[in-house]
Design an enzyme around this catalytic site. Structure first.
Site, PDB file in Angstrom:
ATOM      1  N   ARG A 101       0.876  -1.188   0.000  1.00  0.00           N
ATOM      2  CA  ARG A 101       0.000   0.000   0.000  1.00  0.00           C
ATOM      3  C   ARG A 101       0.902   1.224   0.000  1.00  0.00           C
ATOM      4  O   ARG A 101       1.672   1.432   0.938  1.00  0.00           O
ATOM      5  CB  ARG A 101      -0.909   0.004   1.227  1.00  0.00           C
ATOM      6  CG  ARG A 101      -1.617   1.331   1.459  1.00  0.00           C
ATOM      7  CD  ARG A 101      -2.722   1.243   2.474  1.00  0.00           C
ATOM      8  NE  ARG A 101      -3.845   0.489   1.939  1.00  0.00           N
ATOM      9  CZ  ARG A 101      -5.047   0.415   2.513  1.00  0.00           C
ATOM     10  NH1 ARG A 101      -5.285   1.057   3.637  1.00  0.00           N
ATOM     11  NH2 ARG A 101      -6.007  -0.286   1.964  1.00  0.00           N
ATOM     12  N   ASP A 227     -17.661   6.065  -1.256  1.00  0.00           N
ATOM     13  CA  ASP A 227     -16.371   5.987  -0.572  1.00  0.00           C
ATOM     14  C   ASP A 227     -16.169   7.305   0.170  1.00  0.00           C
ATOM     15  O   ASP A 227     -16.849   8.297  -0.122  1.00  0.00           O
ATOM     16  CB  ASP A 227     -15.250   5.765  -1.613  1.00  0.00           C
ATOM     17  CG  ASP A 227     -13.887   5.527  -0.986  1.00  0.00           C
ATOM     18  OD1 ASP A 227     -13.833   5.165   0.220  1.00  0.00           O
ATOM     19  OD2 ASP A 227     -12.880   5.705  -1.680  1.00  0.00           O
ATOM     20  N   ARG A 295     -12.687  -9.314   1.523  1.00  0.00           N
ATOM     21  CA  ARG A 295     -11.282  -8.995   1.224  1.00  0.00           C
ATOM     22  C   ARG A 295     -10.426 -10.243   1.431  1.00  0.00           C
ATOM     23  O   ARG A 295      -9.538 -10.540   0.639  1.00  0.00           O
ATOM     24  CB  ARG A 295     -10.789  -7.860   2.124  1.00  0.00           C
ATOM     25  CG  ARG A 295     -11.415  -6.493   1.874  1.00  0.00           C
ATOM     26  CD  ARG A 295     -10.981  -5.890   0.547  1.00  0.00           C
ATOM     27  NE  ARG A 295      -9.541  -5.729   0.466  1.00  0.00           N
ATOM     28  CZ  ARG A 295      -8.853  -4.690   0.949  1.00  0.00           C
ATOM     29  NH1 ARG A 295      -9.499  -3.694   1.515  1.00  0.00           N
ATOM     30  NH2 ARG A 295      -7.541  -4.619   0.806  1.00  0.00           N
TER      31      ARG A 295
HETATM   32  N1   CP Z   1     -11.037  -0.640   2.693  1.00  0.00           N
HETATM   33  C1   CP Z   1      -9.755  -0.653   3.089  1.00  0.00           C
HETATM   34  O1   CP Z   1      -8.798  -0.745   2.296  1.00  0.00           O
HETATM   35  O2   CP Z   1      -9.609  -0.643   4.449  1.00  0.00           O
HETATM   36  P1   CP Z   1      -8.278  -0.241   5.213  1.00  0.00           P
HETATM   37  O3   CP Z   1      -7.892   1.134   4.749  1.00  0.00           O
HETATM   38  O4   CP Z   1      -8.668  -0.254   6.697  1.00  0.00           O
HETATM   39  O5   CP Z   1      -7.212  -1.233   4.925  1.00  0.00           O
END
Ligand code: CP
Length: 310
Positions: A101, A227, A295
């Site tokens: 990420r 979102d 997920r």
């Molecule tokens: N939806 C999502 O990616 O959640 P986090 O940011 O908590 O990982």
């Protein structure tokens, strides 16, 4: 050739369906796939905050027989202490895959070009493809299986230029969905993403449509999604976000215009009273916690798919 999942269209339509089918099987039988038996390690790196992504990848890698190595980006300082390429070379000699990420999509691309192992996008500024895989899994479950995905109408409302909008466009087009994006004109999706999504729909039978009318987007939709108004790393002020996106709030009036059995998605974390009302996200048509659980299953299937081809 090493396969990566850097954006939604890295899976062809048949491959996306294969991953979703496997995810359904793994949800029914959690330990049916063990591609990381050994255990082999997977590096899971975070340059931004997380809850769901860290938990679902950590649990999923363990359930696949592997060992997650979670790296805090504040300590690793990838690109500052050392280059992305050097980091990739170090990781690629020790782990079976890299999940990251981060901010710019180019950082992820650089990692993928040097790692020699599959690299997975756990969210960048541009895309959140693992989330949309989980969302498609959730829609498939709700609508009777993956066969029901083509032709499903998904209306996304809010920031049309953020990573979720872009991933709904590419991932939804790949699945044959009719994706509608309701957003202010100044926050339209990136032109190249829209164009790529349109290209994909030529073979999948889906469609993409951008509008500044929430009512037009949600009319008769099977799935409504939104979102957070201010994505991680976005500097938009709260008052400016309210001005821009307030007319695109997912509320009961919008939900009433959708199909009677429409379901509501939100990738979470959610801000009740901002992008979605409490009445909607906590109401009977919301499937946001199935979506969060999915997920896990979607990412296990994705890692299995990538590792089998590497
Ligand atoms: N939806 C999502 O990616 O959640 P986090 O940011 O908590 O990982």
């Amino acid at each position: 050739m090493t396969r990566h999942f850097l954006r939604d269209d890295d899976l062809a339509p048949a491959e996306q369906r294969e991953v979703l089918e496997l995810a359904l099987r793994l949800k029914a039988d959690r330990f049916a796939a063990r591609p990381l038996e050994g255990p082999r390690a997977v590096a899971v790196l975070f340059d931004k905050p997380t809850l769901r992504t860290q938990v679902s990848f950590t649990v999923g890698i363990a359930e696949l027989g592997g060992f997650p190595v979670v790296v805090d980006g504040r300590l690793a300082k990838i690109g500052e202490r050392e280059s992305v390429a050097d980091t990739a070379h170090v990781l690629g000699r020790q782990v079976a895959a890299v999940v990251w990420r981060t901010y710019a999509q180019s950082r992820l691309e650089e990692m993928a070009s040097a790692a020699g192992v599959p690299v997975v996008n756990a969210l960048t500024d541009d895309f959140h493809p693992c989330q949309v895989l989980a969302d498609l899994l959730t829609v498939a479950e709700q609508r009777g299986g993956t066969d029901a995905l083509p032709g499903t109408v998904l209306a996304y409302t809010g920031d049309g230029a953020n990573n979720m909008a872009h991933s709904y466009l590419l991932g939804g087009a790949t699945a044959g969905l009719h994706v509608r994006v309701a957003t202010p004109r100044e926050r339209a999706p990136r032109a190249d993403v829209l164009e790529r999504a349109r290209q994909i729909t030529a073979s999948t039978g889906g469609s993409v449509h951008v509008t500044d009318s929430l009512a037009e987007a949600v009319a008769g939709a099977h799935v409504l999604a939104t979102d957070t108004w201010v994505s991680m790393g976005d500097s938009t002020e709260a008052a400016e976000a309210e001005r821009l996106f307030g007319p695109f709030r997912l509320d009961a009036a919008a939900l009433a215009k959708a199909c009677d059995d429409a379901v509501v998605l939100h990738c979470l974390p959610a801000y009740r009273g901002k992008e979605i009302t409490a009445e909607v996200i906590d109401g009977p048509q919301s499937v946001v916690f199935d979506e969060a659980e999915n997920r896990l299953h979607a990412q296990k299937a994705l890692l299995t798919f990538l590792l089998e081809r590497t």
